[in-house]
Design an enzyme around this catalytic site. Structure first.
Site, PDB file in Angstrom:
ATOM      1  N   ILE A  34       0.835  -1.204   0.000  1.00 23.37           N
ATOM      2  CA  ILE A  34       0.000   0.000   0.000  1.00 23.37           C
ATOM      3  C   ILE A  34       0.870   1.254   0.000  1.00 23.37           C
ATOM      4  CG2 ILE A  34      -1.959  -1.153   1.056  1.00 23.37           C
ATOM      5  CD1 ILE A  34      -1.157   0.073   3.736  1.00 23.37           C
ATOM      6  N   GLY A  76       2.255  -6.406   9.164  1.00 24.61           N
ATOM      7  CA  GLY A  76       2.701  -7.002   7.914  1.00 24.61           C
ATOM      8  C   GLY A  76       4.072  -7.627   7.996  1.00 24.61           C
ATOM      9  N   ILE A  90      14.679  -2.672  13.048  1.00 19.33           N
ATOM     10  CA  ILE A  90      14.249  -1.966  11.847  1.00 19.33           C
ATOM     11  C   ILE A  90      14.848  -2.694  10.651  1.00 19.33           C
ATOM     12  CG2 ILE A  90      14.273   0.209  10.612  1.00 19.33           C
ATOM     13  CD1 ILE A  90      12.614   0.187  13.225  1.00 19.33           C
ATOM     14  N   ASN A 125      14.346  -2.178   7.233  1.00 21.02           N
ATOM     15  CA  ASN A 125      14.782  -1.319   6.131  1.00 21.02           C
ATOM     16  C   ASN A 125      14.740   0.132   6.593  1.00 21.02           C
ATOM     17  OD1 ASN A 125      15.130   0.185   3.793  1.00 21.02           O
ATOM     18  ND2 ASN A 125      13.920  -1.177   2.520  1.00 21.02           N
ATOM     19  N   THR A 175      12.649   2.752   4.187  1.00 21.20           N
ATOM     20  CA  THR A 175      11.190   2.706   4.239  1.00 21.20           C
ATOM     21  C   THR A 175      10.683   2.982   5.652  1.00 21.20           C
ATOM     22  OG1 THR A 175      11.269   0.299   4.513  1.00 21.20           O
ATOM     23  CG2 THR A 175      10.990   1.142   2.280  1.00 21.20           C
ATOM     24  N   GLN A 188       7.881   5.771   6.725  1.00 20.15           N
ATOM     25  CA  GLN A 188       6.643   5.451   7.430  1.00 20.15           C
ATOM     26  C   GLN A 188       6.476   6.284   8.694  1.00 20.15           C
ATOM     27  OE1 GLN A 188       3.929   3.204   6.580  1.00 20.15           O
ATOM     28  NE2 GLN A 188       4.970   3.864   4.730  1.00 20.15           N
ATOM     29  N   GLU A 242       1.856   2.095  11.930  1.00 26.61           N
ATOM     30  CA  GLU A 242       0.836   2.841  12.660  1.00 26.61           C
ATOM     31  C   GLU A 242       1.404   3.837  13.668  1.00 26.61           C
ATOM     32  OE1 GLU A 242      -2.207   2.030  11.711  1.00 26.61           O
ATOM     33  OE2 GLU A 242      -2.121  -0.043  11.033  1.00 26.61           O
TER      34      GLU A 242
END
Length: 684
Positions: free
Chosen positions: A450, A493, A572, A574, A577, A581, A648
């Site tokens: 997404i 995920g 972590i 990556n 990314t 986020q 989130e």
């Protein structure tokens, strides 16, 4: 190679999204929304629209096929005359072109028997009730000790009510479906956060075996929770395609999304906290009122973060709902934690002011050694490290604690802090790993991208497990024909999909000890039993948000000068990314604090601001200097990667940090979001 390929596809336009799939003889659908807030459809004048050149069909309750037990009332399209809220889909027009379909929808006359809708959330509503549970399966209420008595006996008491408005997800890609029936069943090219979930639910809606439904969704242009379950667009496209015997595309226009694709419920949160004169909590009472619809119950878990954050021997949390004549609320980034932590972290700032204790020190003094609610040990908890690291990086020591102490010309300048938290979820998933004859590897799982870089992260996990070069690993996701996967949501995920990928790759390496067969070798993994067997721990990510704002003393305009987030979220995977986020969530938090508000028309129902011209979100000029870092955290009680998930938590606490900074700058405490010039000027 996977990371570069994914990036190149997106920036060059080669990545294909749901509306872009080329199919022959495609038709287009346009939906008609109810113009009344409650009542019944009396008649639909389909004949006049069917007479228009290029119109293929008009579907409504008068002729729509019967659906098979939709598990979600919002998916029961055209199954009755009932209008449950203004903006509900009551008909659809199918045309040879998109323009024809939309013109037909514009002309379609629908007659109603209207009733007055009940759309106002209030604490004295006579139909408030206690839900059986709140999302996903938390108890609605919890209580320990004697919270009322303990609060009354506390040396320092804070009793305040915070409110948050309805907020809408605004992904760049609208909710879109291309539906095509064939001899094997139904193929859906869909904008979804979970291909496997859509497959299961739509098969049930149309009375099909799940193997007869294929959902293709390799790229999704954002979701933020609004695409976490099938929305009406999927049913409309499939129903229309079957009716006209042709593939049908349906993209929900931005203006229609505000009634049909979910939103964050407004909340009214009363907080009572009692503490000793040093700021140590004795009692915490958090009572939440929020709305759901008459179509389907959705109960936001707003008070749940209060159950885990701070130590207090006497505590109570509660949720109360009222079913209004409104669209059904649903998931929006960090559901529950976002509005709940806004209120909690604002109240903690109020307590710091009342006791004269530094806001960071106050949080440290109330740090628990175990989960305050269930007594379980934390798998790891580094909130204090985040607060201390952030304080040093942000220059907190130079902050004068007195409100309105810093002025630069017309600008009042202040700093605020708030904590963040989000559960570290993990659910069962399946994956396959294949060693190809040419020495490369293919990983398959029905995960979703997404915009979070799922392919890249899963490729990194697979390459590490296989001890292979990243360029030799290919990841296939976004298709329900692949091994079943959970939705992209709940920061789960990487943990859920990644664990399945690790186990498949480990099994493949073991099999390869005997050599690589000429035809290649493939193995599968299912993590259901592994997830069931996990030890009992309280698993959460934590963080600290810092904000510096300037407020124009004459106009009340607020600008966020700089913002810093420090997070403890396990390993972590990556960094590129991950930072994206975190910053994305923090940016949404700025929007929540200063801009976002879906305004309900209390007479007719429906939200009045239904596009990005009127529903405001932060742009580049609103985010001057935002940064995110993390503390190293090793947690052996999570998953093979040691990751907690980060999608989130970036938004959690961000609005409170901004609000607390506004109070520090101005001395004005705003307890209703968003904080706008209209709320500040009369009090400045």
């Amino acid at each position: 190679m996977t990371e570069r390929l994914e990036s190149r596809e997106k920036v060059t336009g080669a990545a294909r999204y749901a509306f872009e799939y080329p199919v022959e003889n495609v038709a287009y659908a346009a939906a008609v929304q109810a113009s009344v807030g409650r009542g019944e459809v009396v008649a639909v004048d389909a004949d006049s629209v069917l007479a228009l050149p290029g119109v293929l069909a008009v579907l409504s309750h008068e002729n729509a096929p019967k659906l098979h037990d939709p598990p979600d009332g919002e998916l029961a399209l055209f199954q009755s005359r009932t209008v449950s809220y203004r903006g509900q889909f009551v008909a659809v027009v199918v045309g040879e072109t998109l323009e024809t379909a939309r013109e037909g929808a514009r002309r379609l006359r629908v007659e109603y028997a209207a009733e007055s809708p009940d759309v106002r959330l209030r604490t004295d509503h006579p139909d408030l009730y206690k839900p059986d549970k709140v999302n996903p399966t938390f108890p609605a209420d919890t209580e320990q000790g004697e919270p009322e008595d303990a609060y009354g006996c506390s040396a320092v008491r804070v009793d305040v009510t915070y409110t948050t408005p309805a907020e809408h997800n605004n992904p760049m890609e609208p909710h879109t479906t291309l539906a095509q029936w064939n001899d094997d069943g139904l193929t859906l090219y869909d904008s979804t956060q979970g291909a496997s979930s859509v497959q299961n639910i739509i098969a049930r809606v149309f009375g099909l075996d799940r193997t007869q439904v294929r959902v293709v969704s390799p790229h999704v242009g954002g979701g933020f929770g609004s695409k976490g379950s099938p929305r009406p667009n999927v049913v409309i496209a499939a129903m229309a395609a079957r009716a006209v015997g042709r593939p049908v595309k349906f993209a929900v226009p931005r203006q229609q999304m505000y009634a049909t694709t979910g939103y964050r419920t407004p909340t009214i949160q009363r907080f009572r906290v009692g503490a000793d004169s040093d700021g140590r909590l004795n009692a915490v009472l958090h009572d939440v009122v929020e709305q759901t619809s008459t179509v389907k119950e959705f109960a936001e878990q707003t008070a749940t973060p209060t159950r885990v954050m701070y130590q207090a021997p006497h505590r109570r949390t509660s949720h109360r709902l009222v079913a209004l004549d409104v669209p059904t609320p649903s998931w929006m980034r960090a559901p529950g934690e976002t509005p709940g932590m806004y209120a909690l972290e604002s109240v903690m700032d109020e307590l710091a002011v009342a006791t004269g204790v530094d806001p960071i020190e106050l949080r440290i003094r109330n740090e628990p050694d175990r989960d305050p609610e269930n007594g379980l040990p934390f798998s790891s908890r580094n909130l204090v490290a985040c607060l201390q690291e952030g304080a040093e990086r942000f220059g907190w020591a130079g902050r004068d604690p007195a409100p309105r102490a810093r002025r630069e010309g017309r600008k009042l300048v202040g700093m605020g802090v708030a904590a963040s938290t989000y559960p570290a979820y993990m659910a069962p998933n399946r994956a396959t790993a294949r060693a190809e004859p040419d020495g490369t590897f293919t990983i398959r799982i029905a995960a979703a991208d997404i915009g979070t870089g799922a392919r890249t992260t899963l490729a990194l996990i697979a390459a590490e497990t296989l001890k292979a070069d990243l360029g030799d690993v290919r990841v296939e996701i976004g298709d329900s024909s692949l091994p079943k996967a959970t939705v992209a949501g709940g920061s789960s995920g990487t943990a859920g999909w990644g664990t399945a990928v690790v186990r498949a790759c480990e099994a493949l390496r073991a099999e390869l000890n005997g050599g690589l067969p000429a035809e290649g070798l493939e193995v599968s993994a299912d993590t259901t039993e592994e997830v069931k067997a996990r030890e009992a721990f309280s698993r959460h990510a934590f963080g600290a948000q810092f904000a510096e704002v300037e407020v124009d003393a004459d106009t009340g305009e607020v600008r966020v000068r700089r913002m810093l987030g420090v997070f403890a979220a396990g390993r972590i995977i990556n960094p590129v990314t991950a930072r994206s986020q975190f910053i994305g969530g923090m940016t949404m938090g700025i929007g929540m604090a200063l801009m976002e508000e879906s305004v309900m028309d209390r007479e007719f129902g429906d939200y009045l601001n239904r596009d990005l011209a009127q529903y405001h979100v932060p742009s580049c000029a609103d985010v001057r200097d935002v940064d995110a870092v993390w503390v190293e955290e090793s947690d052996p009680h999570l998953n093979p990667m040691g990751a907690k998930g980060i999608g989130e938590i970036g938004i959690v606490g961000a609005a409170a940090a901004v609000g607390n900074a506004v109070h520090h700058a101005t001395g004005v405490r705003v307890r209703s979001l968003p904080i706008t010039p209209a709320t500040l000027v009369p009090r400045l």
